[in-house]
Design a protein around this motif. Structure first.
Motif, PDB file in Angstrom:
ATOM      1  N   THR A   1       0.725  -1.464   0.133  1.00 43.77           N
ATOM      2  CA  THR A   1      -0.086  -0.056  -0.512  1.00 43.77           C
ATOM      3  C   THR A   1       1.039   1.311   0.232  1.00 43.77           C
ATOM      4  OG1 THR A   1      -1.585  -1.337   1.119  1.00 43.77           O
ATOM      5  CG2 THR A   1      -1.906   1.388   1.157  1.00 43.77           C
ATOM      6  N   ALA A   2       0.643   2.226  -1.499  1.00 47.90           N
ATOM      7  CA  ALA A   2       1.056   3.844  -1.043  1.00 47.90           C
ATOM      8  C   ALA A   2       0.287   4.338  -0.090  1.00 47.90           C
ATOM      9  CB  ALA A   2       1.158   3.873  -2.624  1.00 47.90           C
ATOM     10  N   PRO A   3       1.357   5.504   0.222  1.00 44.30           N
ATOM     11  CA  PRO A   3       2.854   5.802  -0.040  1.00 44.30           C
ATOM     12  C   PRO A   3       4.020   4.792   0.505  1.00 44.30           C
ATOM     13  CG  PRO A   3       2.428   6.959   2.269  1.00 44.30           C
ATOM     14  CD  PRO A   3       1.140   6.422   2.072  1.00 44.30           C
ATOM     15  N   GLY A   4       5.147   4.554  -0.733  1.00 38.94           N
ATOM     16  CA  GLY A   4       6.002   4.276  -0.716  1.00 38.94           C
ATOM     17  C   GLY A   4       7.057   4.710  -1.587  1.00 38.94           C
TER      18      GLY A   4
ATOM     19  N   ALA B   1      12.602  10.401   3.950  1.00 38.65           N
ATOM     20  CA  ALA B   1      12.576  10.522   5.390  1.00 38.65           C
ATOM     21  C   ALA B   1      10.629  10.820   5.717  1.00 38.65           C
ATOM     22  CB  ALA B   1      13.492  11.737   6.017  1.00 38.65           C
ATOM     23  N   GLU B   2      10.557  11.950   4.806  1.00 33.56           N
ATOM     24  CA  GLU B   2       9.394  12.708   4.746  1.00 33.56           C
ATOM     25  C   GLU B   2       7.991  12.015   3.881  1.00 33.56           C
ATOM     26  OE1 GLU B   2      10.011  16.092   2.905  1.00 33.56           O
ATOM     27  OE2 GLU B   2      11.276  17.457   3.924  1.00 33.56           O
ATOM     28  N   ILE B   3       8.062  10.549   3.947  1.00 33.93           N
ATOM     29  CA  ILE B   3       6.452  10.148   2.927  1.00 33.93           C
ATOM     30  C   ILE B   3       5.778  10.189   4.450  1.00 33.93           C
ATOM     31  CG2 ILE B   3       6.409   7.505   2.557  1.00 33.93           C
ATOM     32  CD1 ILE B   3       9.079   7.186   0.772  1.00 33.93           C
ATOM     33  N   ARG B   4       5.916   9.457   5.377  1.00 36.67           N
ATOM     34  CA  ARG B   4       4.690   9.528   6.295  1.00 36.67           C
ATOM     35  C   ARG B   4       4.417  10.627   7.067  1.00 36.67           C
ATOM     36  NH1 ARG B   4       2.773   5.393   6.042  1.00 36.67           N
ATOM     37  NH2 ARG B   4       3.792   3.211   5.500  1.00 36.67           N
TER      38      ARG B   4
ATOM     39  N   VAL C   1       7.048   8.549  -3.451  1.00 38.87           N
ATOM     40  CA  VAL C   1       9.053   8.592  -3.743  1.00 38.87           C
ATOM     41  C   VAL C   1       8.857   7.675  -4.878  1.00 38.87           C
ATOM     42  CG1 VAL C   1      11.149   8.912  -3.963  1.00 38.87           C
ATOM     43  CG2 VAL C   1       9.209   9.969  -2.237  1.00 38.87           C
ATOM     44  N   GLU C   2       9.405   7.884  -6.385  1.00 39.97           N
ATOM     45  CA  GLU C   2       9.194   7.541  -7.207  1.00 39.97           C
ATOM     46  C   GLU C   2      11.157   7.730  -8.192  1.00 39.97           C
ATOM     47  OE1 GLU C   2       7.458   6.356 -11.863  1.00 39.97           O
ATOM     48  OE2 GLU C   2       7.090   7.903 -10.628  1.00 39.97           O
ATOM     49  N   LEU C   3      11.346   6.815  -8.297  1.00 41.74           N
ATOM     50  CA  LEU C   3      13.402   6.950  -8.143  1.00 41.74           C
ATOM     51  C   LEU C   3      13.270   5.947  -9.650  1.00 41.74           C
ATOM     52  CD1 LEU C   3      15.844   7.803  -8.738  1.00 41.74           C
ATOM     53  CD2 LEU C   3      16.551   6.214  -7.448  1.00 41.74           C
ATOM     54  N   ASP C   4      13.389   7.054 -10.881  1.00 40.38           N
ATOM     55  CA  ASP C   4      13.736   6.440 -11.949  1.00 40.38           C
ATOM     56  C   ASP C   4      15.807   6.116 -12.865  1.00 40.38           C
ATOM     57  OD1 ASP C   4      13.398   4.926 -15.222  1.00 40.38           O
ATOM     58  OD2 ASP C   4      13.932   6.962 -16.227  1.00 40.38           O
TER      59      ASP C   4
ATOM     60  N   ASP D   1      12.401   1.618   9.682  1.00 45.96           N
ATOM     61  CA  ASP D   1      12.287   2.309  11.323  1.00 45.96           C
ATOM     62  C   ASP D   1      10.835   3.294  11.097  1.00 45.96           C
ATOM     63  OD1 ASP D   1      14.123   1.354  12.164  1.00 45.96           O
ATOM     64  OD2 ASP D   1      15.663   3.013  12.081  1.00 45.96           O
ATOM     65  N   TRP D   2      10.724   3.696   9.447  1.00 40.60           N
ATOM     66  CA  TRP D   2      10.449   4.637   9.343  1.00 40.60           C
ATOM     67  C   TRP D   2       8.843   4.170   9.000  1.00 40.60           C
ATOM     68  CZ3 TRP D   2      13.999   7.093   5.405  1.00 40.60           C
ATOM     69  CH2 TRP D   2      14.529   7.724   5.606  1.00 40.60           C
ATOM     70  N   ARG D   3       8.712   2.419   8.876  1.00 37.22           N
ATOM     71  CA  ARG D   3       7.919   1.636   8.283  1.00 37.22           C
ATOM     72  C   ARG D   3       7.118   2.209   7.103  1.00 37.22           C
ATOM     73  NH1 ARG D   3       3.889   0.808  14.047  1.00 37.22           N
ATOM     74  NH2 ARG D   3       6.162   0.027  14.931  1.00 37.22           N
ATOM     75  N   VAL D   4       8.539   2.305   6.171  1.00 37.73           N
ATOM     76  CA  VAL D   4       7.591   2.860   4.610  1.00 37.73           C
ATOM     77  C   VAL D   4       8.254   1.828   3.652  1.00 37.73           C
ATOM     78  CG1 VAL D   4       8.891   4.283   2.867  1.00 37.73           C
ATOM     79  CG2 VAL D   4       8.388   5.245   5.058  1.00 37.73           C
TER      80      VAL D   4
END
Length: 278
Positions: free
Chosen positions: A13-16, A95-98, A104-107, A131-134
């Motif tokens: 489940t997003a976000p991730g 780090a800010e996702i939560r 965050v998408e990286l190509d 730790d962030w549970r991401v």
């Protein structure tokens, strides 16, 4: 030492954090990254996109929404640390996702896979994500040829070492080479797939990027236009935009629509969107 949590089942489940990587060029990374971005956009799910590639095709497709992580080559001569610190915006976004709720998408380009993996290892991103549970999902595109299969296997191994908790997904791109299952039993590609890649992948998700005629997707890529924008174009407007007959544009739009609908279904197998985004 922190205990490694049990890997959750798909879909995640997003976000991730969602990465597209392969050490082989021209295997469909940008098409996949664009499809994922449009999948998020159509659902109203926020995301930030980064690209580390000397051929910034994703930036051309998505525009200013994509931030480049490639440092200026001339500055690298005097500031070699830029090769690593250029990824600071990516780490900060993770780090800010939560708090942001944005994925965050990286190509990453073929030449940058090892740089990305080294960076993730050096900043201990795997432990941070736990730790962030991401969650992190890494898509590894592959085509039915020896070079692409070998590159996918190398990429898979590198990711496993750099980010052990990441959920890896094989994406079979059938654009030019057909299906992996159709490889001749005695062909070098089939032997390499069965000996190198298949054992690594195991029961990991295996998505299929459907074939699409070059004449239909190339104009879209060259124009730097997202799938959802092509799908929304009026026939006359699209014909003028792509300098083609109305009937030809309708063919292009139809193929793009079917491709995106198929890819949305494939992505939904591994990426679930928050209830509020659907």
């Amino acid at each position: 030492m922190a205990r490694t949590p049990k890997t959750p089942a798909f879909p995640v489940t997003a976000p991730g954090v969602f990465m597209n990587l392969s050490q082989e060029s021209a295997v469909g990374k940008t098409m996949l990254a664009t499809a994922l971005a449009d999948y998020f956009t159509l659902a109203g799910h926020a995301f930030v996109a980064f690209q580390s590639d000397d051929k910034p095709r994703l930036q051309q497709m998505l525009g200013t929404a994509v931030a480049s992580l490639r440092p200026d080559p001339e500055r690298l001569l005097t500031e070699p640390a830029l090769l690593r610190t250029a990824f600071t915006p990516f780490y900060t976004a993770c780090a800010e996702i939560r708090t942001s709720g944005a994925s965050v998408e990286l190509d990453a380009g073929a030449k940058d896979v090892e740089i990305v993996c080294d960076y993730c290892r050096e900043v201990e991103l795997d432990q941070d994500l736990r730790d962030w549970r991401v969650p992190m999902v890494a898509f590894v595109p592959v085509q039915a040829d020896p070079e692409a299969i070998e590159a996918a296997a190398m990429t898979w191994r590198s990711l496993r070492k750099a980010v052990p908790s990441a959920r890896l997904v094989l994406v079979e791109n059938r654009f030019d080479r057909g299906a992996l299952a159709a490889l001749k039993p005695t062909s070098p590609a089939r032997r390499l797939y069965e000996a190198e890649l298949q054992p690594l992948v195991g029961d990991a998700p295996h998505l299929v990027m459907p074939a699409m005629l070059t004449e239909f997707w190339q104009p879209v890529e060259e124009a730097g236009m997202r799938f959802i924008k092509v799908m929304a174009l009026d026939a006359a407007e699209g014909a003028a935009r792509f300098d083609m007959a109305v009937g030809d544009f309708k063919l292009v739009r139809g193929h793009i629509t079917r491709f995106f609908q198929t890819m949305s279904g494939e992505l939904a197998k591994v990426v679930a969107l928050p209830a509020g985004d659907r």
